[in-house]
Design a protein around this motif. Structure first.
Motif, PDB file in Angstrom:
ATOM      1  N   ALA A 123       0.836  -1.208   0.000  1.00 31.40           N
ATOM      2  CA  ALA A 123       0.000   0.000   0.000  1.00 31.40           C
ATOM      3  C   ALA A 123       0.870   1.258   0.000  1.00 31.40           C
ATOM      4  CB  ALA A 123      -0.924  -0.013   1.219  1.00 31.40           C
ATOM      5  N   GLU A 191      -2.682  -0.447  -9.583  1.00 31.59           N
ATOM      6  CA  GLU A 191      -2.487  -1.304  -8.418  1.00 31.59           C
ATOM      7  C   GLU A 191      -3.297  -2.585  -8.470  1.00 31.59           C
ATOM      8  OE1 GLU A 191      -3.734   1.830  -8.571  1.00 31.59           O
ATOM      9  OE2 GLU A 191      -4.702   2.349  -6.661  1.00 31.59           O
ATOM     10  N   ASP A 261      -8.217  -0.734  -3.705  1.00 31.95           N
ATOM     11  CA  ASP A 261      -6.835  -0.576  -3.257  1.00 31.95           C
ATOM     12  C   ASP A 261      -6.474  -1.701  -2.288  1.00 31.95           C
ATOM     13  OD1 ASP A 261      -7.954   0.178  -0.737  1.00 31.95           O
ATOM     14  OD2 ASP A 261      -8.046   2.259  -1.419  1.00 31.95           O
ATOM     15  N   PRO A 263      -5.375  -1.579   0.986  1.00 36.62           N
ATOM     16  CA  PRO A 263      -5.953  -1.533   2.344  1.00 36.62           C
ATOM     17  C   PRO A 263      -7.374  -2.093   2.412  1.00 36.62           C
ATOM     18  CG  PRO A 263      -4.769   0.490   1.902  1.00 36.62           C
ATOM     19  CD  PRO A 263      -4.815  -0.273   0.616  1.00 36.62           C
TER      20      PRO A 263
END
Length: 622
Positions: A123, A191, A261, A263
């Motif tokens: 991250a 990502e 993402d 997290p």
């Protein structure tokens, strides 16, 4: 002085080699002025073929060196030694996650720490605008002090945009962990590609295996792009429905269906895991996949297709039980002489192209007729359907007791024609009949016609994998590909046939293999599809024919000469080496020498394909 034990490289003294892979070699070294051990990663010399590599190396090394996080292996320095670029990193006393998984199942506490710390490092890097591109267990380091590191950030990117033989026309990433968009060669990655690879790693840790594994890297890549994910609970029933949901979301084929993402992914997984009252029994031992990598796949490093990229430095190299080298013999067509004769007859018919009405007193093996049901007309164009139906033979029939035909009985030889169809129709056919190798043959052909080489050969590899227990079908597909001048695809089929140990060697069949190896490696993508090492393992002549012809066509005449000399020493006939020696002479402008070598290739004992090729070359040089 090169990078050898005891050598001094700048301020560092090399102590030992820790590991070696397709992209780099890692050494343990001592930095006297700071009194500390470091790890030095030396990148492969072939990268230097790209004139822009050093500038890109420096740029990317600076970016990665800015990553300062407790869960990312820090880069201390980067430099060159005798023209060879290298990175200096923190030396970590510990083991890779890959080595840990090979020792046995993880504890729930270990799993949670890995998720937390790898997720935190990943991250952080994403916030800095840096992707990893090669998340896998061998790039996760479990330090002896309990900390966990993510290694090799940016190494894939450093190799990405070059013109060297290591990076041209290749897919970056490790097949078992590669995202669909990365496998397709897309450039606009975000990502999501790391989330997918992280998801594969979690899938492996919680089920005991990676979702997709096959004999060839291209088969694995195909599965990541097209094949539905095996449900985690079908492999490990102890997993909860919530954990399965998180894994399925992280491994969605489409980027927009995954987590936004890292997290969000980590938090969702942790909640699902803790809510499932997971115990030690929920974590099975991991069956490690074969360490196959596409970083890189090239003539300069073709062995990387069957060995993982080098791990970051650890206190000791990973060890694995020494496996006895399997002696792979060339076996062709089913054991009984009857089937041998049948197969030879099919090859003869294919070569001579006799009119269909011509009779023969020799009994022909039965040809299976196609009755495979096709999708509805709204899925496949009706004008294509009838033609396709005639080109889809049934698999070998079973005997009246519904048992498979015994191995001492000949399989029927099928006759296959590659059906021209639109890319959409071919894809629909492969998706509606995913277990039929012929549909993947048609889809691969359509992709090739559309200019999508990498995806096309993934389909051909999938066809070979599905037909691996049907040698007669593999031969038929190989012949069909030959007739369409797709020698590289045919080579995939013939290599797969060689793995069937109920087969004996026949001269004409071996000739097909050798011609396919020679002609197939006229394509620049060939080493990415099947490595020279793989070919050499099955047949040394095929491997040398391929590598020599490839070196000659792509400008390395001195290497081609050395390989030709080697071929002359191992082949049963000088004809192979004479053919290549003639081609070397042509490239060097020594036409009289070329005539001399080609003139002796018309003898009856010379394989027919070499005779034909010699005539082609004689006509070319006059």
């Amino acid at each position: 002085m090169t990078f050898t034990t005891g050598a001094s490289v700048g301020p560092y003294r090399i102590l030992e080699q820790l590991g070696q892979g397709g992209m780099a070699t890692v050494y343990k070294a001592y930095h006297a002025s700071l009194d500390r051990y470091v790890a030095i990663k030396v990148l492969h010399q072939a990268f230097l073929e790209d004139p822009s590599f050093l500038a890109r190396f420096q740029r990317e090394a600076r970016l990665v060196a800015r990553l300062e996080h407790p869960n990312i292996v820090p880069i201390y320095d980067y430099a060159e030694h005798e023209g060879q670029p290298y990175l200096v990193m923190k030396y970590i006393d510990g083991e890779t996650l890959k080595a840990r998984l090979q020792r046995g199942r993880l504890t729930p506490d270990e799993l949670e720490r890995i998720i937390d710390q790898v997720g935190a490092g990943l991250a952080y890097a994403h916030k800095q605008g840096i992707l990893h591109r090669d998340i896998k267990p061998s790039n996760v380091i479990l330090a002896s002090d309990g900390n966990i590191y993510l290694a090799d950030f940016g190494l894939a990117r450093i190799a990405q945009a070059g013109e060297s033989t290591l990076t041209s026309d290749m897919v970056l990433g490790t097949p078992q962990y590669i995202s669909p968009e990365q496998a397709l060669g897309k450039k606009d990655l975000d990502e999501g590609t790391d989330i997918y690879s992280f998801g594969v790693m979690l899938y492996e840790m919680t089920t005991g295996r990676v979702p997709f594994s096959a004999d060839t890297p291209f088969s694995v890549i195909h599965d990541h792009i097209y094949t539905p994910l095996p449900l985690p609970t079908s492999i490990n029933p102890n997993l909860s429905a919530d954990v399965e949901r998180v894994l399925l979301k992280s491994l969605s084929k489409e980027r927009e269906d995954r987590y936004a993402d890292v997290p969000a992914f980590v938090e969702d997984f942790k909640q699902a895991w803790s809510g499932s009252a997971a115990t030690q029994s929920a974590l099975p031992p991991v069956s490690a996949p074969e360490a196959t990598t596409l970083l890189p796949v090239s003539p300069a490093a073709s062995a990387a297709l069957t060995s993982s990229a080098v791990s970051p430095a650890i206190s000791a190299p990973e060890s694995a039980p020494a496996a006895a080298k399997k002696s792979l013999r060339w076996w062709w067509f089913v054991l009984p002489i009857a089937l041998c004769l049948c197969c030879l007859l099919v090859f003869a018919v294919s070569r001579n192209k006799k009119p269909s009405g011509q009779s023969s007193e020799t009994a022909q093996p039965p040809v299976a007729q196609a009755t495979l049901a096709l999708p509805d007309a709204d899925v496949i164009s009706t004008q294509v359907a009838a033609t396709v139906e005639a080109a889809l033979p049934l698999p070998p029939p079973t005997n009246p007791q519904n048992r498979q035909t015994p191995p001492d009985q000949p399989q029927p030889i099928v006759s296959i024609e590659i059906v021209p169809m639109s890319l959409a129709d071919a894809q629909a056919l492969a998706q509606s009949h995913p277990e039929d190798p012929k549909t993947h043959l048609f889809f691969g052909h359509a992709l090739l016609q559309d200019g999508q080489e990498k995806q096309a050969y993934a389909e051909f590899a999938r066809a070979a994998e599905l037909a691996k227990d049907q040698p007669a079908l593999l031969i038929a597909i190989g012949l069909a590909l030959e007739k369409n001048d797709n020698w590289l695809g045919a080579l995939l089929m013939y290599v797969q046939v060689s793995k069937n140990e109920r087969i004996i060697r026949i001269a004409d069949a071996v000739d097909h293999l050798h011609e396919a190896a020679y002609r197939g490696f006229e394509q620049k993508i060939a080493p990415d599809v099947i490595s020279f090492k793989t070919l050499n393992d099955f047949d040394a002549v095929a491997g040398l024919l391929a590598e020599t012809h490839y070196a000659l066509l792509y400008g390395d005449v001195s290497k081609a000469q050395a390989l030709t000399d080697k071929l002359r020493s191992v082949a049963s006939t000088p004809a192979y080496a004479d053919l290549l020696q003639a081609e070397i002479a042509i490239v060097q402008g020594k036409l009289s020498d070329a005539h001399k070598f080609l003139g002796g290739l018309s003898e009856p004992t010379v394989p027919q394909w070499i005779q034909r090729r010699a005539q082609e070359l004689l006509q070319k040089i006059g």
